[in-house]
Design a protein around this motif. Structure first.
Motif, mmCIF file in Angstrom:
data_model
loop_
_atom_site.group_PDB
_atom_site.id
_atom_site.type_symbol
_atom_site.label_atom_id
_atom_site.label_comp_id
_atom_site.label_asym_id
_atom_site.label_seq_id
_atom_site.Cartn_x
_atom_site.Cartn_y
_atom_site.Cartn_z
ATOM 1 N N PHE A 96 0.850 -1.193 0.000
ATOM 2 C CA PHE A 96 0.000 0.000 0.000
ATOM 3 C C PHE A 96 0.889 1.247 0.000
ATOM 4 N N PRO A 97 0.383 2.381 -0.472
ATOM 5 C CA PRO A 97 1.111 3.642 -0.266
ATOM 6 C C PRO A 97 1.224 3.927 1.230
ATOM 7 N N GLN A 98 2.408 4.330 1.664
ATOM 8 C CA GLN A 98 2.701 4.439 3.093
ATOM 9 C C GLN A 98 2.287 5.795 3.675
ATOM 10 N N TRP A 99 0.977 6.035 3.695
ATOM 11 C CA TRP A 99 0.473 7.279 4.288
ATOM 12 C C TRP A 99 0.561 7.245 5.807
ATOM 13 N N VAL A 100 0.359 6.072 6.378
ATOM 14 C CA VAL A 100 0.415 5.921 7.826
ATOM 15 C C VAL A 100 1.347 4.769 8.171
ATOM 16 N N LEU A 101 1.768 4.725 9.417
ATOM 17 C CA LEU A 101 2.512 3.572 9.919
ATOM 18 C C LEU A 101 1.524 2.494 10.355
ATOM 19 N N GLY A 102 2.014 1.290 10.535
ATOM 20 C CA GLY A 102 1.189 0.221 11.073
ATOM 21 C C GLY A 102 0.454 -0.615 10.052
ATOM 22 N N MET A 103 0.607 -0.308 8.762
ATOM 23 C CA MET A 103 -0.044 -1.132 7.746
ATOM 24 C C MET A 103 0.767 -2.405 7.517
ATOM 25 N N SER A 104 0.077 -3.442 7.056
ATOM 26 C CA SER A 104 0.758 -4.712 6.785
ATOM 27 C C SER A 104 -0.008 -5.477 5.723
ATOM 28 N N SER A 105 0.699 -5.942 4.705
ATOM 29 C CA SER A 105 0.054 -6.685 3.621
ATOM 30 C C SER A 105 0.560 -8.118 3.517
ATOM 31 N N PHE A 106 1.569 -8.480 4.308
ATOM 32 C CA PHE A 106 2.066 -9.861 4.297
ATOM 33 C C PHE A 106 2.787 -10.156 5.598
ATOM 34 N N SER A 107 2.991 -11.451 5.861
ATOM 35 C CA SER A 107 3.618 -11.892 7.094
ATOM 36 C C SER A 107 4.328 -13.220 6.842
ATOM 37 N N CYS A 108 5.265 -13.583 7.705
ATOM 38 C CA CYS A 108 6.030 -14.815 7.524
ATOM 39 C C CYS A 108 5.354 -15.996 8.202
ATOM 40 N N VAL A 109 5.418 -17.157 7.513
ATOM 41 C CA VAL A 109 4.939 -18.420 8.073
ATOM 42 C C VAL A 109 6.036 -19.452 7.818
ATOM 43 N N GLY A 110 6.910 -19.660 8.802
ATOM 44 C CA GLY A 110 8.047 -20.539 8.591
ATOM 45 C C GLY A 110 8.947 -19.995 7.490
ATOM 46 N N ASP A 111 9.215 -20.811 6.463
ATOM 47 C CA ASP A 111 10.034 -20.377 5.335
ATOM 48 C C ASP A 111 9.195 -19.739 4.229
#
Length: 644
Positions: free
Chosen positions: A292-307
Motif C-alpha cells: 500500500f502507499p505508506q500514508w500511515v505507519l502500522g499497515m501490513s500486507s504480508f507476514s512470515c509463516v516458517g520459510d
C-alpha cells in the motif's frame, strides 16, 4: 420485481455504531486489535480475545479516557506495541490525550473449567515512560532482552530511532539513530539483534522513492553495521519503493519492493554482522501489488509463516490471499473475501481485516493448515444478498486514450428508466477504490442511485506505470478520468445525463471541484475538507508532504501558472453548479478557511451553496454522529437540487 421490496439504508446503519478495526495481530493464543469507536467521538482502544473464539466477548485493555493514536508525520499510525513475556502480556501505547508513551503489564489465569469468559488482570498501574515533550512517537517494538521499547520519534530536527526503558517512568528519549529524512516500518530481529526500517528524503514520498536500512543492535543499545539497500545497490536504473520489512523466525528479511514495476516480495539473507548479503528478487514474480502507499505507519500486507510468506496481492482491483511458498509457487486460499489489510500471522494462524462483496469489514481468522476460517464483522448490521448492489469491474478509455479502472454499482429501488449517477473517487490521491462491501455506497444504491468509484490514473494497485500517470498531472488526469467515467456510463445508458453528482474528500475533493469547474457534465457536488488552494498548500503543508506537490504539479517557482490554473479557489468563477461543503475547524492539514472561501465566492454569484463546519473535527471526521449528519445532508441537498 425485487426492486419494490428493497429497504432504504439509513445513514445511522452506515456510520452510527460500527467501530473501525485496525492493526490486528496474534499474540500467542490471543488476537489483539485496535478499535476506533465513532460513538465515542473516534476514541481508539485496544481489545483482546482468544484466537478462533469469535463468540467470546473481548476484553478492553485500554478503557476510557485512553485514546490510542499517534501524530507522527501528520497522519500517525502504529500507536500500540504488544508482546508476551512468559504468560505476562506487555502493552505500550501512545495516548492521544497527552502524546506520551505508556506501558502496562497483565497476567492471565487459566480457567479451571472451559468458559466463554476470560480475564487479563493488571499486574501494575499504567506507567508513563516519557516526560512531557514536543515530539511524536510511533511504530515501536519491544526488546525483552534489554527490557526496552525501541521506536520512531519525529521532532523539529528530523526523525530518530529512540529507546526507553520499560522499568522507568518520566524518561527522556535515548537517541540511537538520527536522520534528516523520514523513517518508518521499524522491524526487530531479537534473536540475531538486528533492526530494519524504511527511510526516505522529504523531497520524495515513500511510495515513490525510499531506501531499506539494515543494522546490527550493539551491546550498548547502539546501532552498528548499517547497510543501505536502494536502487543503486540493486543496480536498478528506475526508482524503487520498499514496504513492510519483516523478519522470519529463521532470520531472513522479507520486504515488498517495486523494481519490476510492481510491488512484489523480495527475500534478503544476511550473515550475523551484515557483511554478506544475498538478495532473492523475482522469486514470486507477479503483475500484481502486495503493498500500500505508506500514508500511515502500522499497515501490513504480508507476514512470515516458517520459510513461506502469506499475504494479499491486488490485481484488477481485487485482493487475493495467497501463500508464497519457498519453491517459488503461489497458492491461493479458497475463501470469499476480496479486500484485506493488517495481515499478521503466528505459526500457522493468520489474522487480518477483511471484507467481501457481501460482507462488511471485520476481523478475519484463518487456520493456514486446514484453511478453516471465521469472520467477525465490525457492524452487527447486515444486509441480505438481495439488498446489495454488487460492484462490477469496469474498464473504460480515460485520459490520453489509456484504459482506466472503476467499480460500477447498479441501482436498487430503480424508480425511473435512467438512474442518477454518483461519481466518487478515493483520496490520497495515491489510493485505491475499495472492492469490499461499502455501506455508504449501498446507502446510495438503495435510493435508486448508480455509483461509480474511479481508480483514476495515479491510483495504487495497478503497478508503478499506472501510479505515475499522475506525475505532474494532478488536477488534469484525475479530473479527466472521472469525467470520462461518467460520459461512458451515460453513453451506455446506465445514467441520467441530467442527474450526475460528484463527491470527494481531501484530495478527491480537489478532484471533484476540478470536475465541477472544467466539465459541464456534472450537475451538483459535495466535498469534505477539500484541497482548494494549491499555492497556499505548497507554502504551508507539513513536513511529510512538503515536496509532494513537486511530484503532483511541478516546482512552484517554475510552474506557478499550473498552480493557479489548477487551484479551485482561483477558478471558482467557472463553477455554476450547486455545492455542499463540510469541514472541521480543527483541521491542520487543510484549513477550514479554504472551504469558507469557496462558499463566499459562490454566494457572490448566487450559486446554491451550503457549508457545514464542525468545531471538534479535524482532517477526516471520526465522530459517528458527524458522519451520519454529513451523509444525510448530502443526500437531502442532492435530492433538493436534482428534483429527485
Amino acid at each position: 420485481m425485487k426492486n419494490k421490496t428493497m429497504r432504504i439504508l439509513d445513514a445511522e446503519k452506515v456510520y452510527g455504531e460500527a467501530p473501525i478495526f485496525k492493526e490486528p495481530r496474534i499474540i500467542g493464543d490471543w488476537i489483539l486489535w485496535l478499535e476506533q469507536r465513532p460513538n465515542e467521538k473516534g476514541r481508539t482502544t485496544a481489545l483482546i480475545r482468544p484466537w478462533g473464539q469469535k463468540d467470546v466477548l473481548p476484553q478492553e485493555l485500554t478503557p476510557y479516557p485512553s485514546d490510542l493514536r499517534t501524530k507522527i508525520h501528520g497522519y500517525g499510525g502504529a500507536p500500540l506495541t504488544a508482546t508476551l513475556d512468559g504468560s505476562d502480556l506487555i502493552l505500550t501505547w501512545v495516548d492521544n490525550k497527552d502524546n506520551r508513551l505508556w506501558m502496562r503489564t497483565w497476567f492471565y489465569e487459566e480457567e479451571k473449567e472451559k468458559s466463554f469468559s476470560f480475564k487479563f488482570i493488571p499486574k501494575i498501574e499504567s506507567i508513563c515512560l516519557t516526560k512531557k515533550h514536543n515530539y511524536f512517537l510511533a511504530g515501536g517494538v519491544i526488546d525483552l532482552e534489554k527490557n526496552i521499547w525501541i521506536g520512531l520519534m519525529e521532532d523539529e530536527e528530523g526523525d530518530h530511532i529512540v529507546s526507553y526503558s520499560l522499568k522507568k517512568s518520566e524518561q527522556y528519549p535515548r537517541i540511537i539513530y538520527s536522520s534528516q529524512g523520514l523513517l518508518g516500518y521499524l522491524a526487530l530481529n531479537s534473536k540475531d539483534r538486528k533492526l530494519a526500517w524504511v527511510e526516505w528524503k522529504n523531497t520524495s514520498m515513500p511510495w515513490d522513492l525510499n531506501e531499506l536500512k539494515l543494522a546490527k543492535l550493539g551491546e550498548q543499545e547502539n546501532i552498528i553495521n548499517i547497510v543501505t539497500l536502494n536502487n543503486e545497490y540493486l543496480k536498478c536504473t528506475e526508482k524503487i519503493s520498499f514496504f513492510n520489512p519483516i523478519w522470519s523466525d529463521t532470520g531472513d528479511l522479507f520486504v515488498a519492493e517495486d523494481s519490476s514495476g510492481w510491488w512484489n516480495i523480495t527475500q534478503i539473507k544476511t550473515d550475523l554482522n551484515n557483511n554478506s548479503i544475498t538478495i532473492f528478487q523475482n522469486q514470486w514474480s507477479i503483475k500484481a501489488e502486495i503493498a500500500f502507499p505508506q500514508w500511515v505507519l502500522g499497515m501490513s500486507s504480508f507476514s512470515c509463516v516458517g520459510d513461506n510468506v502469506v499475504g494479499a496481492f491486488a490485481q484488477e482491483g481485487i485482493w487475493t490471499l495467497a501463500l508464497f511458498q519457498k519453491d517459488g509457487s503461489i497458492k491461493t486460499f479458497d475463501q470469499t473475501f476480496i479486500e484485506f489489510s493488517g495481515i499478521h500471522s503466528h505459526q500457522n494462524r493468520l489474522v487480518a481485516i477483511a471484507s467481501s462483496a457481501e460482507i462488511t469489514e471485520g476481523i478475519f481468522e484463518i487456520d493456514l493448515l486446514n484453511q478453516s476460517w471465521e469472520h467477525t464483522p465490525a457492524s452487527s448490521f447486515s444486509l441480505d444478498s438481495k439488498e446489495i448492489s454488487i460492484g462490477e469491474s469496469f474498464w473504460f478509455i480515460g485520459s490520453n486514450e489509456e484504459k482506466v479502472h472503476a467499480w460500477y454499482y447498479p441501482p436498487l429501488n430503480k424508480q425511473i428508466l435512467l438512474p442518477p449517477l454518483l461519481v466518487k473517487s478515493h483520496s490520497g490521491p495515491t489510493g485505491m477504490a475499495r472492492c469490499g462491501l461499502d455501506l455508504e455506497v449501498q446507502f446510495w444504491t438503495s435510493r435508486g442511485w448508480a455509483v461509480v468509484d474511479v481508480n483514476y490514473g495515479g491510483s495504487s494497485g495497478f503497478g508503478r506505470e499506472y501510479r505515475d500517470r499522475l506525475r505532474g498531472n494532478w488536477g488534469v488526469i484525475d479530473v479527466m478520468d472521472c469525467t470520462k467515467a461518467a460520459q461512458s456510463l451515460i453513453a451506455s445508458g446506465k445514467a441520467d445525463k441530467d442527474r450526475i453528482a460528484i463527491m470527494g474528500s481531501s484530495a478527491s475533493g480537489f478532484t471533484a471541484l476540478g470536475c465541477l469547474i472544467s466539465a459541464d457534465i456534472f450537475n451538483i457536488g459535495a466535498c469534505k475538507y477539500a484541497v482548494t488552494d494549491l499555492i497556499g498548500m505548497a507554502n504551508s503543508t507539513h513536513r511529510f508532504e512538503e515536496f509532494y506537490l513537486d511530484y503532483l504539479i511541478g516546482n512552484i517557482e517554475t510552474d506557478y501558472e499550473k498552480y493557479l490554473k489548477r487551484s479551485p479557489i482561483e477558478n471558482v468563477n467557472c463553477m455554476n453548479m450547486p455545492l455542499i461543503l463540510f469541514h472541521g475547524l480543527k483541521d491542520k492539514v487543510i484549513p477550514s478557511d479554504q472551504s469558507i472561501a469557496i462558499k463566499e465566492e459562490l454566494l457572490k454569484r448566487e450559486i446554491p451553496v451550503q457549508i457545514n463546519l464542525f468545531e471538534n473535527e479535524g482532517h477526516g471526521f471520526k465522530d459517528g454522529k458527524i458522519k451520519v449528519d454529513v451523509l444525510n445532508k448530502t443526500e437531502a441537498f442532492f435530492r433538493q437540487y436534482l428534483n429527485i
